[in-house]
Design an enzyme around this catalytic site. Structure first.
Site, short mmCIF file in Angstrom:
data_model
loop_
_atom_site.label_atom_id
_atom_site.label_comp_id
_atom_site.label_asym_id
_atom_site.label_seq_id
_atom_site.Cartn_x
_atom_site.Cartn_y
_atom_site.Cartn_z
N ARG A 136 48.45 34.64 33.58
CA ARG A 136 48.57 33.84 34.80
C ARG A 136 47.70 32.57 34.70
O ARG A 136 48.11 31.50 35.10
CB ARG A 136 48.12 34.66 36.01
CG ARG A 136 48.34 33.94 37.35
CD ARG A 136 47.56 34.61 38.48
NE ARG A 136 47.88 36.01 38.62
CZ ARG A 136 48.94 36.48 39.25
NH1 ARG A 136 49.80 35.65 39.79
NH2 ARG A 136 49.15 37.78 39.34
N TYR A 196 35.76 40.05 47.27
CA TYR A 196 36.37 38.78 46.85
C TYR A 196 37.23 38.21 47.98
O TYR A 196 37.16 37.02 48.29
CB TYR A 196 37.22 38.98 45.60
CG TYR A 196 37.95 37.73 45.16
CD1 TYR A 196 37.35 36.82 44.30
CD2 TYR A 196 39.23 37.45 45.64
CE1 TYR A 196 38.01 35.66 43.91
CE2 TYR A 196 39.90 36.29 45.27
CZ TYR A 196 39.28 35.41 44.40
OH TYR A 196 39.94 34.25 44.04
N ASP A 229 37.51 43.86 44.93
CA ASP A 229 38.59 43.02 45.47
C ASP A 229 38.34 42.72 46.94
O ASP A 229 38.63 41.63 47.43
CB ASP A 229 39.94 43.73 45.32
CG ASP A 229 40.40 43.79 43.87
OD1 ASP A 229 39.70 43.20 43.02
OD2 ASP A 229 41.42 44.43 43.59
N LYS A 268 51.82 47.96 43.63
CA LYS A 268 50.96 46.91 43.08
C LYS A 268 50.25 47.50 41.86
O LYS A 268 49.26 48.20 41.99
CB LYS A 268 49.94 46.41 44.11
CG LYS A 268 49.15 45.22 43.60
CD LYS A 268 48.14 44.74 44.63
CE LYS A 268 47.38 43.55 44.07
NZ LYS A 268 46.63 43.85 42.85
N SER A 327 49.14 33.80 42.96
CA SER A 327 48.50 35.07 43.29
C SER A 327 49.01 35.52 44.65
O SER A 327 49.67 34.76 45.36
CB SER A 327 46.98 34.89 43.35
OG SER A 327 46.48 34.47 42.12
N CYS A 374 8.34 38.44 28.70
CA CYS A 374 8.78 39.76 29.16
C CYS A 374 9.83 40.28 28.18
O CYS A 374 10.88 39.66 28.00
CB CYS A 374 9.37 39.65 30.57
SG CYS A 374 10.13 41.17 31.17
#
Length: 587
Positions: free
Chosen positions: A139, A35, A32, A118, A84, A435
């Protein structure tokens, strides 16, 4: 300005991909924190770009960033957007958030915040009409989610009918679906005993369960639900407080977790944060921070939203806890596109009830930056409370037995000489289908949705076909027969015939899909589309050169080099030429 624009495009594609991995596939591959860094960088670049360039705000790239739904479920349009939350990782950032709120509402003496945990699960939207649950959805991209009603009906803690009096005509209830740690442990033990793949964490287990096609599986998984908010609130009584609205929702029969706090000042918010951080390891479910919201609905509406985030709420995340361990092995894995990824194996440690014994080092540069050596003592944490990551090396514990890691120059699978990127950050094996380690993954990718999309022929079946000697190259897919499938999988005639028909149907394929299916290093769906748009024919792409590739936007030296190396390989050329004869490739 062009450089800034190109950086924005690159970040947009990265964030879209990570949104898809997290929200749609429930399989995050970055933390997170990382991100948030990418997202904040994109915000800064956009501000700089649009400040210097007078363009219509409607074309802002950030507005396009979202997670697409899977096509397994139907669409559901939220009545009120399901936004969000912007995440922060330290108290000083909350100070800044609080300062901005107080500056905006100078005339108000006391700003009241509502704080709660949260929860680390899957956010859902429950739509009720006249007290009856009509639909439930994820969502999604904030405006459109996936309709998962059938599965939600299997979760006992979600009311199918609102209880009590003064029931609103229409209401959207928002909350988190999660799996208790104790149930997660039992589920993984069951998976282990039955030879199935174990879930990496409770969040992925909950999200994966909700997206099952069979609702009975959801019922067995013992999922739970806590309410944390609402969307549409069509109620005849005016309630301006978020807290008071939640209490009313609780009276209607919805589960509201007991640990929340109405805070009159910044000090009380910080106290609640420390309290939550202190007790989180004792909870039977995962939390990764606290959510801080303006309690007044009127003030929330005054502030509004920016991009995809509300201005009136923020998520204050916890710092990850570190544990010490010792590395006993470093291995180099060969990925689908030939990328060589170093992986550190260490003595098992337990972080938040999850046993961890390895961590990806991502690329060669990480080894050099951290100066990691074999037998080093290191600290490990779960980035975003999910992904195992080495934070640092305990140099003071280093002794004469530690060994420098030798970076391979030849592929650990097929012994082909590796190609290194300009910055020496990454290296890859150019052998492609020759490969073995790549070939298995390449054949799976060739048949996937990003490739030719052979419906009904999954990963496990492809591996079986390889093991039985029926699959060596992509061409072999088209020589499969009903008899071969029946021999290996003991399928009935109908299913075998259906798979063979699906493979035959997939022979008609767009040029961008064909290019993408080849699995060239650095060439994903977006780059494949650029190449297809530029060349307009498979023959022109097949005979390309460096000079031509250098003229195409977003095709840098490393990708150009990978494309040319791939197309120069004799084995690859032979496979592509045969595929061109078999397939009907269109623009």
């Amino acid at each position: 300005m062009k450089d800034i624009y190109n950086q924005i495009l690159k970040l947009q594609l990265q964030i879209k991909y990570h949104n898809y991995m997290y929200h749609t596939l429930d399989s995050p591959i970055i933390s997170d924190i990382l991100y948030d860094e990418l997202y904040n960088k994109l915000l800064q670049l956009e501000k700089l770009y649009f400040k210097k360039k007078s363009l219509d705000k409607k074309i802002k790239l950030l507005d396009q960033v979202g997670a697409k739904k899977l096509h397994i479920f139907t669409e559901f349009f939220h009545k009120i957007p399901m936004l969000s939350l912007r995440s922060i990782n330290n108290i000083s950032d909350f100070d800044l958030f609080d300062k901005k709120i107080k500056e905006y509402f100078k005339h108000i003496n006391v700003i009241t915040y509502f704080c709660d945990f949260k929860f680390d699960g899957l956010a859902v939207n429950l739509f009720y009409k006249n007290g009856i649950l009509i639909s439930a959805s994820t969502r999604g991209n904030g405006s459109v989610g996936e309709n998962i009603t059938k599965n939600i009906l299997m979760i006992s803690s979600i009311p199918k009918k609102i209880a009590g009096s003064n029931i609103p005509k229409k209401i959207e209830i928002r909350g988190e679906i999660f799996m208790r740690k104790s149930d997660f442990f039992i589920l993984n033990q069951s998976c282990k005993l039955s030879g199935k793949k174990e879930f990496s964490n409770p969040r992925n287990a909950a999200a994966g369960s909700v997206r099952q096609l069979n609702p009975e599986i959801v019922k067995k998984r013992k999922l739970n639900f806590f309410v944390y908010g609402f969307g549409l609130f069509d109620y005849n009584k005016k309630i301006d407080s978020h807290y008071q609205r939640l209490l009313q929702i609780k009276k209607w029969g919805f589960p509201l977790y007991k640990n929340y706090c109405v805070c009159k000042n910044k000090k009380e918010v910080i106290h609640f944060y420390h309290y939550a951080n202190k007790i989180r390891s004792q909870l039977d479910f995962e939390i990764d921070g606290i959510v801080i919201k303006l309690d007044s609905i009127k003030l929330q509406n005054n502030l509004g939203c920016i991009e995809k985030y509300p201005k009136w709420a923020i998520a204050l995340k916890f710092f990850s806890l570190d544990k010490e361990t010792k590395i006993f092995k470093i291995s180099f894995k060969v990925g689908r596109t030939g990328i060589i990824t170093p992986v550190a194996y260490f003595f098992p440690i337990n972080l938040f009830g999850v046993s961890i014994s390895k961590a990806s080092l991502y690329n060669i540069k990480t080894i050099k930056l951290l100066d990691i050596r074999l037998h080093d003592y290191v600290t490990v944490y779960r980035a975003g409370d999910v992904i195992p990551k080495i934070r640092n090396v305990l140099i003071h514990k280093r002794n004469k037995y530690t060994q420098k890691i030798i970076i391979p120059t030849y592929c650990p699978s097929c012994c082909t000489k590796l190609i290194f990127s300009d910055d020496l950050k990454t290296c890859y094996c150019p052998a492609s289908f020759s490969c073995f380690s790549q070939n298995v993954k390449r054949l799976i990718y060739f048949s996937s949705k990003n490739g030719l999309n052979f419906k009904g022929l999954g990963k496990k079946n492809i591996i079986k076909l390889i093991n039985y000697g029926y699959l060596y190259t992509p061409i072999d897919f088209f020589s499969l027969t009903v008899k071969k499938l029946k021999n290996i999988f003991r399928m009935g005639d109908k299913l075998s015939e259906k798979i063979i028909k699906n493979i035959a149907f997939s022979k008609r394929v767009s040029l961008d899909k064909f290019i993408c299916s080849l699995g060239i290093f650095g060439v994903g769906t977006s780059i494949a589309k650029r190449l297809a748009y530029y060349y307009r024919s498979v023959e022109k792409f097949f005979n390309t050169n460096y000079d031509t590739l250098s003229k195409i936007d977003h095709i840098g030296y490393n990708i150009s080099n990978a494309i040319i190396s791939f197309l120069k390989n004799k084995s690859n050329r032979s496979i592509i030429l045969k595929l061109i004869r078999i397939l009907n490739i269109f623009i």
